[in-house]
Write a protein that holds these residues in place. Structure first.
Motif, PDB file in Angstrom:
ATOM      1  N   GLY A 144      27.055  51.130  36.903  1.00 24.13           N
ATOM      2  CA  GLY A 144      26.939  50.434  35.629  1.00 24.13           C
ATOM      3  C   GLY A 144      28.036  49.407  35.439  1.00 24.13           C
ATOM      4  N   LYS A 145      29.257  49.739  35.854  1.00 24.54           N
ATOM      5  CA  LYS A 145      30.359  48.786  35.729  1.00 24.54           C
ATOM      6  C   LYS A 145      30.137  47.583  36.635  1.00 24.54           C
ATOM      7  N   GLN A 146      29.631  47.841  37.848  1.00 25.97           N
ATOM      8  CA  GLN A 146      29.343  46.728  38.761  1.00 25.97           C
ATOM      9  C   GLN A 146      28.283  45.807  38.171  1.00 25.97           C
ATOM     10  N   MET A 147      27.253  46.388  37.573  1.00 27.53           N
ATOM     11  CA  MET A 147      26.196  45.570  36.966  1.00 27.53           C
ATOM     12  C   MET A 147      26.746  44.769  35.797  1.00 27.53           C
ATOM     13  N   ALA A 148      27.638  45.373  35.010  1.00 20.99           N
ATOM     14  CA  ALA A 148      28.214  44.655  33.870  1.00 20.99           C
ATOM     15  C   ALA A 148      29.050  43.478  34.351  1.00 20.99           C
ATOM     16  N   ILE A 149      29.809  43.678  35.435  1.00 23.80           N
ATOM     17  CA  ILE A 149      30.621  42.593  35.978  1.00 23.80           C
ATOM     18  C   ILE A 149      29.731  41.456  36.477  1.00 23.80           C
ATOM     19  N   ASP A 150      28.688  41.807  37.219  1.00 19.67           N
ATOM     20  CA  ASP A 150      27.803  40.766  37.743  1.00 19.67           C
ATOM     21  C   ASP A 150      27.006  40.093  36.642  1.00 19.67           C
ATOM     22  N   ALA A 151      26.666  40.845  35.591  1.00 18.38           N
ATOM     23  CA  ALA A 151      25.974  40.223  34.470  1.00 18.38           C
ATOM     24  C   ALA A 151      26.881  39.211  33.771  1.00 18.38           C
ATOM     25  N   ASP A 152      28.160  39.561  33.582  1.00 18.41           N
ATOM     26  CA  ASP A 152      29.103  38.614  32.981  1.00 18.41           C
ATOM     27  C   ASP A 152      29.298  37.399  33.882  1.00 18.41           C
ATOM     28  N   LEU A 153      29.310  37.631  35.200  1.00 20.04           N
ATOM     29  CA  LEU A 153      29.471  36.509  36.128  1.00 20.04           C
ATOM     30  C   LEU A 153      28.253  35.599  36.080  1.00 20.04           C
ATOM     31  N   ASN A 154      27.065  36.190  36.083  1.00 17.66           N
ATOM     32  CA  ASN A 154      25.847  35.378  36.059  1.00 17.66           C
ATOM     33  C   ASN A 154      25.700  34.605  34.759  1.00 17.66           C
ATOM     34  N   SER A 155      26.205  35.176  33.658  1.00 16.01           N
ATOM     35  CA  SER A 155      26.095  34.502  32.371  1.00 16.01           C
ATOM     36  C   SER A 155      27.200  33.489  32.150  1.00 16.01           C
ATOM     37  N   GLY A 156      28.170  33.422  33.078  1.00 16.54           N
ATOM     38  CA  GLY A 156      29.236  32.436  32.948  1.00 16.54           C
ATOM     39  C   GLY A 156      30.414  32.892  32.117  1.00 16.54           C
ATOM     40  N   LEU A 157      30.450  34.169  31.684  1.00 17.41           N
ATOM     41  CA  LEU A 157      31.569  34.647  30.884  1.00 17.41           C
ATOM     42  C   LEU A 157      32.844  34.762  31.711  1.00 17.41           C
ATOM     43  N   ILE A 158      32.706  35.010  33.007  1.00 19.81           N
ATOM     44  CA  ILE A 158      33.852  35.097  33.904  1.00 19.81           C
ATOM     45  C   ILE A 158      33.539  34.295  35.156  1.00 19.81           C
ATOM     46  N   ASP A 159      34.596  33.937  35.890  1.00 24.33           N
ATOM     47  CA  ASP A 159      34.383  33.200  37.129  1.00 24.33           C
ATOM     48  C   ASP A 159      34.468  34.148  38.322  1.00 24.33           C
ATOM     49  N   GLU A 160      34.354  33.593  39.524  1.00 22.29           N
ATOM     50  CA  GLU A 160      34.324  34.416  40.734  1.00 22.29           C
ATOM     51  C   GLU A 160      35.625  35.192  40.919  1.00 22.29           C
ATOM     52  N   ASP A 161      36.770  34.537  40.658  1.00 17.89           N
ATOM     53  CA  ASP A 161      38.058  35.208  40.826  1.00 17.89           C
ATOM     54  C   ASP A 161      38.203  36.373  39.860  1.00 17.89           C
ATOM     55  N   GLN A 162      37.820  36.156  38.600  1.00 13.16           N
ATOM     56  CA  GLN A 162      37.907  37.240  37.628  1.00 13.16           C
ATOM     57  C   GLN A 162      36.966  38.376  37.996  1.00 13.16           C
ATOM     58  N   ALA A 163      35.774  38.042  38.469  1.00 11.62           N
ATOM     59  CA  ALA A 163      34.834  39.090  38.884  1.00 11.62           C
ATOM     60  C   ALA A 163      35.388  39.869  40.072  1.00 11.62           C
ATOM     61  N   ARG A 164      36.032  39.171  41.009  1.00 12.78           N
ATOM     62  CA  ARG A 164      36.601  39.858  42.164  1.00 12.78           C
ATOM     63  C   ARG A 164      37.711  40.812  41.738  1.00 12.78           C
ATOM     64  N   ILE A 165      38.535  40.359  40.789  1.00 15.33           N
ATOM     65  CA  ILE A 165      39.622  41.220  40.298  1.00 15.33           C
ATOM     66  C   ILE A 165      39.058  42.447  39.603  1.00 15.33           C
ATOM     67  N   ARG A 166      38.027  42.246  38.774  1.00 11.23           N
ATOM     68  CA  ARG A 166      37.448  43.380  38.060  1.00 11.23           C
ATOM     69  C   ARG A 166      36.777  44.353  39.014  1.00 11.23           C
ATOM     70  N   ARG A 167      36.129  43.843  40.063  1.00  8.91           N
ATOM     71  CA  ARG A 167      35.541  44.746  41.053  1.00  8.91           C
ATOM     72  C   ARG A 167      36.629  45.558  41.757  1.00  8.91           C
ATOM     73  N   MET A 168      37.741  44.897  42.090  1.00 11.92           N
ATOM     74  CA  MET A 168      38.840  45.614  42.733  1.00 11.92           C
ATOM     75  C   MET A 168      39.387  46.691  41.812  1.00 11.92           C
ATOM     76  N   GLU A 169      39.448  46.403  40.502  1.00  9.27           N
ATOM     77  CA  GLU A 169      39.941  47.401  39.559  1.00  9.27           C
ATOM     78  C   GLU A 169      38.998  48.591  39.477  1.00  9.27           C
ATOM     79  N   VAL A 170      37.692  48.326  39.522  1.00  9.90           N
ATOM     80  CA  VAL A 170      36.720  49.427  39.485  1.00  9.90           C
ATOM     81  C   VAL A 170      36.877  50.319  40.709  1.00  9.90           C
ATOM     82  N   HIS A 171      37.003  49.698  41.890  1.00  8.46           N
ATOM     83  CA  HIS A 171      37.175  50.490  43.107  1.00  8.46           C
ATOM     84  C   HIS A 171      38.521  51.225  43.097  1.00  8.46           C
ATOM     85  N   ALA A 172      39.565  50.543  42.594  1.00 13.63           N
ATOM     86  CA  ALA A 172      40.880  51.181  42.535  1.00 13.63           C
ATOM     87  C   ALA A 172      40.862  52.373  41.579  1.00 13.63           C
TER      88      ALA A 172
END
Length: 681
Positions: A144-172
């Motif tokens: 669910g967190k991964q989908m939320a991150i990708d949904a924010d990325l697809n909608s333009g709320l965050i950029d690729e770098d921010q999405a990468r950081i958030r994905r790393m935080e989820v895995h961490a």
């Protein structure tokens, strides 16, 4: 550079020294220093655990627990060796054995037992359970967190770098709570080891004192047992501190402040609880026999703290004439946000969410992003972000593709399977189906049979590829609808940067953005790429000086794009065409009539049916020979012929003679005469 080198080697060297302590005797003075270092280190870890803003800020904590536990056990072994050999293990242990417990073995054992119960049954047990639940819930929430991150990325709320950081935080976060689940077992094992070590020291002390050194029972207790209890207390205090730190870390929620600030702010901002606690303390003073002063002081502190709490500026509910007025939830802004629809959406049934779970190898979201880039390169349009979400209402293993909130396509992607496409699938186990894009016979087979299916000659496609291909087909067939006015403005601005004169001549001087959008949509509806906007705009600016008829503008643009239009239909430089008999074409020109959607061909019903039937027969005969022909006609007829052919023969390309300039050779595969008997002959 030297400081960094020392930092890298410091901890490994310390672990090696701890291991050496297990076998090398230590002098009593060195043991005192290491015991002090152990206690101070435990206090440091506890303070860091209290002051971090979120658990991930101390993600090295599981490793710290392991190292500190190993260090403490090494100290226990060194202390045991000194106690049993010399009857003395340094001033620290001696002080804990005589001064702290008053030299009483019974008091020392009771204090040790209480500390052990607090650590083992209260703190460690609770921290272990919280870590276990936190690890499970964190792993369950990852998709669910991964989908939320990708949904924010697809909608333009965050950029690729921010999405990468958030994905790393989820895995961490998942790694951290998984490690904490294991680290809590170290703390639990340490508490058990403390009991065993203390019992061994007591029994060993009696044996050494009475059997080897001939001491009396009282002297043996005074010398060895008190030192064993002191060793147990010295080790249990830092162990208790680490257990408390473990409990604080696993129960700590993410915040912008440290734990102390959070507690004081959240408890201290509530006036009523403080007042109730203060008056309760004063009421207890009325009970006969209880000391009054302690409760009066405690109650006074609570009431004083309640008086310092500021009143909230905005109450959750405002009382008006005795009625509660709730904060409105139906403001125009909130309603407007709820009624907005996504241009393009992909919904997944809950059981196929693994397709978007990167931790389990799901790469569907990455493929959708790649698809957007591919469509942009093929068709020349900006594909809107694809909102991917789960839908509990969908049947199991089903996905749905929505366009502006309306479902336009649906398919299946059973978990644990791959799609085998081919004519020789009878020997393979699985469920028969139809490939959603090309309508080919296919079968969902177990993923482990992929190699066997490929060896049998079948084309094997994974589930994510099936969905991506289906989505690509939907986007291509509805590209005209997906091209919005804002997209046209963005594309026009891009052209203007490189070719400003072209745009200045066209819009808004001759055509509005809406008229340009209509032309581009018409091209996309016929699968014509609009990448070459410069050529399109140049042709439109010339044609717009004569007419603004949409069909005429479209034909002008198609004439400019002739080589690009005919290119997809070439086979080794040759385009195979179906054409109309000149006499029939003349009749069709004479039968053209204006309509709401553009000019129409008003042939009599019998002739119209005959033309369509003959055209269908010719196309089928060509396809049986492996040829995919296009229908060609005069430019003046092209748009009207397409409107006539589209309902009966969808997918039949209709080109004009002027668009065949990009073909090296034109080969006729049939002539439509409008006379049925000619076809049968």
């Amino acid at each position: 550079m030297e400081a960094k080198r020392l930092t890298q080697l410091g901890i490994p060297a310390g672990v090696v020294l701890i291991i050496a302590m297990l076998v090398v005797p230590l002098p009593a003075v060195v043991l005192d220093m290491l015991i002090a270092l152990n206690i101070v280190g435990a206090i440091l870890v506890l303070m860091v655990a209290m002051l971090v803003h979120r658990p991930l800020d101390f993600n090295a904590f599981p490793a710290v627990i392991l190292v500190m536990t190993l260090f403490r056990l090494a100290l226990n072994i060194s202390a045991t060796r000194l106690v049993l050999l010399d009857g003395y293990a340094g001033k620290v242990i001696d002080t804990f054995g005589h001064f702290v417990v008053g030299g009483s073995l019974v008091v020392g054992l009771i204090v040790f037992a209480i500390l052990l119960i607090i650590q083992f049954f209260v703190i460690t047990k609770g921290a272990e359970r919280v870590a276990e639940v936190g690890a499970r819930f964190t792993l369950d929430a990852m998709p669910g967190k991964q989908m939320a991150i990708d949904a924010d990325l697809n909608s333009g709320l965050i950029d690729e770098d921010q999405a990468r950081i958030r994905r790393m935080e989820v895995h961490a976060e998942a790694d951290f709570y998984g490690a904490m689940d294991g680290a809590s077992k170290f703390v639990k094992g340490d508490a058990i080891a403390a009991i065993v070590i203390t019992l061994v020291n007591l029994i060993g002390g009696f044996a050494v004192g009475m059997a080897q050194k001939g001491m009396s029972f009282g002297d043996a207790i005074s010398t060895y047992s008190l030192l064993s209890v002191g060793d147990g207390l010295v080790s249990q205090i830092p162990a208790l501190l680490l257990s408390v730190a473990t409990g604080l870390i696993v129960t700590r929620s993410t915040s912008d402040a440290d734990m102390g600030s959070d507690i004081l702010r959240q408890v201290g901002r509530q006036r009523l609880p403080l007042q109730v606690a203060g008056f309760s303390a004063l009421f207890i003073c009325l009970i006969p026999g209880l000391p009054k002063l302690p409760f009066m002081i405690a109650g006074g502190i609570m009431l004083l703290a309640s008086s310092r709490v500021p009143k909230p500026e905005v109450e959750p509910e405002q009382v008006l004439e005795g009625h509660a007025v709730e904060i409105p939830t139906d403001t125009p802004e909130l309603l407007a946000a709820e009624i907005q629809v996504d241009p393009l959406g992909l919904e997944l049934a809950p059981d196929i969410i693994d397709l978007v779970d990167a931790a389990n190898g799901g790469d569907l979201l990455d493929r959708v992003k790649a698809l957007r880039r591919k469509v942009a390169g093929d068709l020349g349009i900006i594909v809107p972000p694809v909102r991917t979400r789960d839908n509990l209402d969908l049947p199991a293993r089903t996905y749905a593709i929505r366009l502006f909130g309306i479902e336009v396509a649906r398919g299946e992607a059973p978990r644990g399977t791959v799609l085998a496409i081919g004519d020789t699938l009878g020997a393979l186990p699985g469920e028969s189906t139809t490939e959603p894009v090309f309508g080919l016979e296919a079968r969902w087979i177990p993923a482990e049979l992929r190699v066997q299916a490929e060896l049998s000659g079948a084309t094997v496609v994974d589930r994510a590829s099936v969905i991506t291909t289906h989505l690509a087909e939907v986007v291509a067939s509805h590209a005209g609808r997906l091209l919005g006015r804002e997209d046209v403005k963005t594309l026009t601005d891009l052209v203007q940067r490189q070719h400003p004169v072209v745009v200045e001549e066209l819009t808004p001087a001759q055509l509005s953005l809406g008229e340009v959008q209509r032309v581009l949509q018409s091209l996309l509806d016929e699968q014509v790429s609009v990448r070459d906007l410069v050529r399109i705009y140049e042709s439109l600016s010339l044609k717009a000086q004569v007419t603004k008829d949409p069909d005429a503008l479209v034909e002008a643009a198609r004439a400019a794009l002739g080589p690009a239009i005919v290119a997809p239909h070439l086979s080794q430089g040759t385009v195979h065409v179906l054409s109309f008999d000149p006499m029939l074409e003349q009749r069709m020109l004479e039968a053209m009539r204006p309509g709401e959607q553009g000019p129409m061909i008003a042939l009599d019903p019998l002739t119209g049916q005959t033309v369509l039937a003959e055209l269908a027969d010719l196309r089928t005969a060509a396809e049986e020979r492996g040829i995919r022909p296009v229908l060609v006609c005069a430019p003046q007829l092209r748009s009207a012929v397409r409107r006539m052919v589209l309902p009966a023969l969808p997918g039949t390309p209709v080109l004009s003679y002027t668009e065949l300039g990009g073909a090296a050779q034109v080969t006729s595969v049939g002539l439509v005469s409008g006379e049925r008997q000619a076809v049968s002959a």
